[in-house]
Scaffold this active site. Structure first.
Site, mmCIF file in Angstrom:
data_model
loop_
_atom_site.group_PDB
_atom_site.id
_atom_site.type_symbol
_atom_site.label_atom_id
_atom_site.label_comp_id
_atom_site.label_asym_id
_atom_site.label_seq_id
_atom_site.Cartn_x
_atom_site.Cartn_y
_atom_site.Cartn_z
ATOM 1 N N HIS A 189 0.817 -1.216 0.000
ATOM 2 C CA HIS A 189 0.000 0.000 0.000
ATOM 3 C C HIS A 189 0.853 1.269 0.000
ATOM 4 C CE1 HIS A 189 -3.303 -2.789 0.591
ATOM 5 N NE2 HIS A 189 -3.954 -1.888 -0.108
ATOM 6 N N ARG A 191 -10.564 3.652 -1.998
ATOM 7 C CA ARG A 191 -10.095 2.975 -0.779
ATOM 8 C C ARG A 191 -10.354 3.913 0.400
ATOM 9 N NH1 ARG A 191 -5.594 1.509 -4.331
ATOM 10 N NH2 ARG A 191 -5.354 -0.748 -4.373
ATOM 11 N N ARG A 203 -15.424 1.439 -1.579
ATOM 12 C CA ARG A 203 -15.156 0.166 -0.897
ATOM 13 C C ARG A 203 -15.269 0.368 0.599
ATOM 14 N NH1 ARG A 203 -9.460 -2.724 -1.454
ATOM 15 N NH2 ARG A 203 -8.739 -1.019 -0.134
ATOM 16 N N ASN A 238 -4.344 -7.649 -6.661
ATOM 17 C CA ASN A 238 -3.198 -7.514 -5.743
ATOM 18 C C ASN A 238 -3.253 -8.612 -4.690
ATOM 19 O OD1 ASN A 238 -2.726 -5.173 -7.103
ATOM 20 N ND2 ASN A 238 -3.588 -3.840 -5.539
ATOM 21 N N ARG A 275 2.564 -9.958 -0.512
ATOM 22 C CA ARG A 275 2.717 -8.896 -1.505
ATOM 23 C C ARG A 275 3.676 -7.791 -1.094
ATOM 24 N NH1 ARG A 275 -3.329 -6.140 -1.436
ATOM 25 N NH2 ARG A 275 -2.381 -4.187 -2.081
ATOM 26 N N CYS A 319 -9.438 -4.185 -10.275
ATOM 27 C CA CYS A 319 -8.950 -2.949 -9.662
ATOM 28 C C CYS A 319 -7.571 -3.144 -9.044
ATOM 29 C CB CYS A 319 -9.948 -2.426 -8.638
ATOM 30 S SG CYS A 319 -10.347 -3.622 -7.374
HETATM 31 C C1 PEP Z 1 -6.535 -5.659 -4.555
HETATM 32 O O1 PEP Z 1 -6.358 -6.421 -3.605
HETATM 33 O O2 PEP Z 1 -6.278 -5.951 -5.742
HETATM 34 C C2 PEP Z 1 -7.062 -4.312 -4.341
HETATM 35 C C3 PEP Z 1 -7.327 -3.522 -5.350
HETATM 36 O O3 PEP Z 1 -7.217 -3.877 -3.070
HETATM 37 P P1 PEP Z 1 -6.004 -3.438 -2.116
HETATM 38 O O4 PEP Z 1 -4.804 -3.217 -2.988
HETATM 39 O O5 PEP Z 1 -6.444 -2.202 -1.427
HETATM 40 O O6 PEP Z 1 -5.855 -4.607 -1.194
HETATM 41 MG MG MG Z 2 -7.199 -6.117 -1.658
#
Ligand code: PEP
Ligand code: MG
Length: 599
Positions: free
Chosen positions: A207, A314, A350, A472, A483, A520
């Site tokens: 993030h 977000r 979201r 993601n 990640r 997304c």
């Molecule tokens: C994802 O997980 O792909 C997403 C868009 O949400 P975040 O990156 O906020 O977990």
């Molecule tokens: Mg996510």
């Protein structure tokens, strides 16, 4: 010892050095470094104080010592009860540091003579201690340096307050260097002052990286030990397109990167010309290009980059860097503003996705062994219905001001989805009773970011209005690759056949049930992958506004028939590398430099 000194001399001569990491936010910037460590005292701001303020600064220092002593005694007591007296005794050494008269006198003299603030005086005195200890040829004493560091960090925290980050009040432009930055540290950065950043750890979908893109700050992560190699004040270049960092650049490197910076600006303005053109293939197949945002302030950038909607808002950042929770009214105001400014385009809000690498200061959420697999997102909201309802009520009320949609993160099964929908219905009933207007048909979607949701998307599709595939997290959960861990970033493969098959399954199930399916996650920011997703049948791509012009350009260069052929063939490969190679071979002719550019 000799080795250490040699390294130090090397640093101070300022020899040019190139470091390679992971590029996470495009652009090039050069400037002076500001190195932040949690235990770094070089970055404590120096403030001049008047003669009359000196007693006050000394009192602040003594008060911080008293509070630190109380903190240590508290920890010692707790440890003694939990693991026994002998372990808790290590804190005796900490207490001795706090009672060291010569250290205390030194700080007080520095405040008086140099007329500086207490935290700055303390930071320079403590650095003399570090230096003296590190020169001693005795392993035991050398190890005491970490005790002093720990205690010093606590004193500084008590002096400046934990929430007062050095990033909050910058007076000049800097390149921030840190071991790690939390998303809330990043959110606190003044975009005018922080021109780039680089960290030792992190991956492209952490993030912190996402925040860098949203703030349009060039960034490189996963550099291993950049925070040790660089000193505050060093001259440094960050190339967020290619993932390189140049320390102590010479005149030739500075001029080469100034050229690269100019080229990037030109490319960006070239792409910006596409802003008002539709995102359609050469044979007129349309795709919706939407933006991901973290703050309502990003809307001008969203529109400037040609997005026709917000596919992911977000909302967690609303809850960060504060000690209380946002009220319904506050959230209503923000959501209403976003809805009205984006109208007639749609905005997907979201619900709170707390957890993973995002923690909120306002909530006492216990530390967990596996935060990405823990009590987070919808799991947390279903347990804290009060917090969830406040947000849903705000979204519902804002829905009359534009084209709003709600979306739940981290859905892992149908029961969770049903429970979330029940709570939404309860909110509607309450608002109706209170005679507060809302859209009774507010579209509701589920994020598909857990393999179990992807594989049961046939059932989930019957109870929502849309899906948005959160790649993601889907990649991290399907491939078991954290990640944010740079050591295993090589395993984090968006083109892994398992990922492509899961995405295909979700699209097929969504379309069978007549709902639209978007993505997304960050992977669609790659032009070749965007074409592949389009060929798989995706209806909407939502990503960082910054990356949209490039994706639009890619879409406008290919026929839809080719995208479908690419998708069909890509699904037949057995490894992610083969898929990538195939995309390059097949699409370079069409996408040209878009395939070879950095991010
Ligand atoms: C994802 O997980 O792909 C997403 C868009 O949400 P975040 O990156 O906020 O977990
Ligand atoms: Mg996510």
């Amino acid at each position: 010892m000799r080795k250490k000194l040699a390294k130090k001399q090397n640093q101070s001569t300022g020899e040019m050095k190139k470091l390679v990491g992971i590029p996470v936010s495009p652009g090039v910037a050069s400037g002076k470094a500001l190195v932040l460590h949690s235990e770094d005292f070089r970055s404590i701001p120096k403030e001049k104080v008047g003669a009359g303020q000196i007693p006050q600064e000394i009192a602040r220092f003594e008060d911080a010592l008293t509070r630190t002593r109380a903190d240590i005694l508290g920890i010692r007591k707790k440890l003694s009860e939990e693991i026994g007296r002998e372990h808790s005794d290590i804190f005796m050494a900490h207490l001795l540091v706090l009672e060291d008269r010569s250290l205390i006198e030194d700080v007080i003299t520095t405040i008086k003579e140099k007329r500086v603030n207490a935290e700055y005086a303390f930071s320079i005195v403590i650095q003399k201690y570090f230096h003296a200890f590190s020169q001693i040829d005795d392993e035991y004493l050398k190890e005491r340096v970490s005790d002093i560091r720990d205690i010093a960090r606590r004193v500084i925290e008590n002096l400046i307050g934990k929430e007062k980050s050095p990033l909050a009040n910058l007076t000049e432009k800097v390149v921030v260097i840190a071991h790690d930055l939390s998303p809330s540290d990043t959110a606190m950065m003044d975009k005018e002052k922080v021109i780039a950043f680089a960290t030792d750890i992190g991956g492209p979908t952490s993030h912190t990286a996402i925040m860098a893109r949203s703030m349009e700050i060039p960034a490189v992560v996963g550099l291993d030990h950049v925070s040790q190699d660089v000193q505050t004040g060093d001259s440094i270049i960050i190339d967020g397109n290619h993932g390189t960092v140049i320390l102590h650049p010479d005149a030739k490197a500075l001029s080469a990167y100034a050229h690269e910076e100019q080229r990037f600006i030109e490319l960006t303005s070239e792409l910006d010309k596409l802003r008002n053109l539709p995102a359609v293939t050469t044979d007129d197949h349309p795709i919706e290009l939407a933006a991901n945002i973290e703050f309502p302030e990003e809307i001008p950038s969203v529109l400037a980059h040609g997005a026709t909607g917000i596919g992911l808002y977000r909302t967690e950042y609303f809850y960060m860097n504060r000690t209380d929770l946002p009220t319904e009214e506050e959230q209503y105001d923000a959501y209403r503003t976003v809805a009205a400014k984006m109208k007639p385009f749609s905005v997907v809000i979201r619900s709170l996705d707390l957890g993973g690498d995002k923690f909120l200061s306002s909530l006492e959420v216990p530390h967990e062994m596996n935060p990405f697999l823990g009590w987070r997102a919808i799991r947390f909201c279903l347990a804290r219905v009060d917090i969830f309802k406040t947000q849903l009520r705000a979204v519902l009320r804002a829905s009359v001001h534009g084209n709003l949609k709600a979306m739940y993160p981290m859905i892992s099964n149908l029961t969770e989805l049903r429970r979330a929908n029940e709570i939404l219905e309860e909110c509607k009933k309450e608002l109706k009773k209170e005679k507060k207007p809302f859209n009774p048909n507010l579209p509701v979607g589920a994020m598909i970011e857990i393999p179990s949701a992807a594989l049961t998307s046939d059932a989930l599709a019957k109870e929502v209005d849309f899906f948005s595939i959160g790649t993601n997290d889907l990649i991290q959960y399907a491939l078991a690759v954290d990640r944010v861990n740079e050591k295993i970033a090589y395993l984090y493969e968006p083109t892994h056949p398992a990922i492509l098959r899961l995405i295909q399954e979700v699209i097929i199930n969504g379309h069978k049930n007549k709902i639209w399916v978007g993505t997304c996650g960050e992977m669609s920011g790659d032009p070749g992958i965007a074409v592949l997703l389009m060929g798989l049948g995706i209806d909407q791509i939502s990503t960082s506004p910054l990356l949209l012009p490039k994706i639009k350009k890619a879409i406008r260069l290919v026929p839809f028939e080719l995208a479908k052929e690419v998708a069909t063939k890509a699904l037949k490969f057995s490894t992610g590398t083969e898929v990538q190679k195939f995309l390059r071979t097949k699409l370079t002719r069409f996408l040209k430099e878009l395939m070879t550019e950095g991010i």
